[in-house]
Design a protein around this motif. Structure first.
Motif, PDB file in Angstrom:
ATOM      1  N   MET A   1      28.671  68.412  61.072  1.00 19.81           N
ATOM      2  CA  MET A   1      27.966  67.442  60.434  1.00 19.81           C
ATOM      3  C   MET A   1      27.833  66.085  61.327  1.00 19.81           C
ATOM      4  O   MET A   1      29.060  65.538  61.459  1.00 19.81           O
ATOM      5  CB  MET A   1      28.316  67.144  59.049  1.00 19.81           C
ATOM      6  N   ASN A   2      26.841  65.458  61.514  1.00 19.78           N
ATOM      7  CA  ASN A   2      26.731  64.400  62.247  1.00 19.78           C
ATOM      8  C   ASN A   2      25.528  63.642  61.748  1.00 19.78           C
ATOM      9  O   ASN A   2      24.373  63.334  62.371  1.00 19.78           O
ATOM     10  CB  ASN A   2      26.791  64.703  63.797  1.00 19.78           C
ATOM     11  N   ILE A   3      25.687  62.998  60.545  1.00 23.69           N
ATOM     12  CA  ILE A   3      24.745  62.288  60.007  1.00 23.69           C
ATOM     13  C   ILE A   3      24.575  60.879  60.675  1.00 23.69           C
ATOM     14  O   ILE A   3      25.708  60.246  60.608  1.00 23.69           O
ATOM     15  CB  ILE A   3      24.634  62.060  58.572  1.00 23.69           C
ATOM     16  N   LYS A   4      23.448  60.530  60.966  1.00 26.19           N
ATOM     17  CA  LYS A   4      23.209  59.145  61.789  1.00 26.19           C
ATOM     18  C   LYS A   4      22.278  58.341  60.875  1.00 26.19           C
ATOM     19  O   LYS A   4      21.326  58.901  60.662  1.00 26.19           O
ATOM     20  CB  LYS A   4      22.719  59.520  63.290  1.00 26.19           C
ATOM     21  N   VAL A   5      22.433  57.198  60.687  1.00 28.06           N
ATOM     22  CA  VAL A   5      21.686  56.432  59.884  1.00 28.06           C
ATOM     23  C   VAL A   5      21.090  54.988  60.767  1.00 28.06           C
ATOM     24  O   VAL A   5      22.333  54.543  61.310  1.00 28.06           O
ATOM     25  CB  VAL A   5      21.980  55.805  58.467  1.00 28.06           C
ATOM     26  N   TYR A   6      20.150  55.076  61.433  1.00 29.60           N
ATOM     27  CA  TYR A   6      19.478  53.941  62.100  1.00 29.60           C
ATOM     28  C   TYR A   6      19.340  52.600  61.319  1.00 29.60           C
ATOM     29  O   TYR A   6      18.400  52.957  60.392  1.00 29.60           O
ATOM     30  CB  TYR A   6      18.348  54.233  62.926  1.00 29.60           C
ATOM     31  N   VAL A   7      20.175  51.553  61.463  1.00 30.13           N
ATOM     32  CA  VAL A   7      19.666  50.404  60.399  1.00 30.13           C
ATOM     33  C   VAL A   7      19.876  49.317  61.526  1.00 30.13           C
ATOM     34  O   VAL A   7      19.728  49.258  62.718  1.00 30.13           O
ATOM     35  CB  VAL A   7      21.366  50.271  59.731  1.00 30.13           C
ATOM     36  N   THR A   8      19.632  48.065  61.001  1.00 33.96           N
ATOM     37  CA  THR A   8      19.781  46.953  61.648  1.00 33.96           C
ATOM     38  C   THR A   8      20.311  45.712  61.073  1.00 33.96           C
ATOM     39  O   THR A   8      20.265  45.738  59.767  1.00 33.96           O
ATOM     40  CB  THR A   8      18.359  46.264  61.825  1.00 33.96           C
ATOM     41  N   SER A   9      21.137  45.198  61.573  1.00 36.85           N
ATOM     42  CA  SER A   9      21.836  44.153  60.930  1.00 36.85           C
ATOM     43  C   SER A   9      21.231  42.794  60.908  1.00 36.85           C
ATOM     44  O   SER A   9      21.651  41.697  60.617  1.00 36.85           O
ATOM     45  CB  SER A   9      23.597  43.883  61.578  1.00 36.85           C
TER      46      SER A   9
END
Length: 95
Positions: free
Chosen positions: A1-9
């Motif tokens: 499992m390699n869940i990636k969530v693209y976010v912005t700070s």
């Protein structure tokens, strides 16, 4: 499992901030491991997120399992409400 969530700070959008916070709170509450990718650190990360999601105007948060696109925040919320989060995240039943 390699869940990636693209976010912005770095964002002025209250909606994006709230969505990112809600998404990470839910994942942590369900003990689902994930990593965040902050697109504000490098424009190439934003381009990568948009290319991988197939949407040239995609905004964070965007969710992936490895390189496989799961969906955006609205699709995530729909999956949570339908009690289908593991299916949405493309996780095995025993994960």
């Amino acid at each position: 499992m390699n869940i990636k969530v693209y976010v912005t700070s770095v964002t002025c959008s209250r909606d994006i901030k709230a969505q990112q916070s809600d998404l990470t709170r839910i994942l942590e509450g369900k003990c689902i491991k994930y990593e965040t990718v902050d697109i504000s650190q490098d424009n190439s990360l934003r381009d990568e997120m948009r290319t991988k999601s197939g949407n040239p105007k995609a905004t964070p948060p965007q969710i992936f399992n490895g390189d496989e696109y799961c969906g955006d925040y609205e699709q995530f919320r729909d999956a949570v409400e339908a009690d289908a989060l593991k299916e949405f995240l493309k996780l095995k039943a025993d994960s």
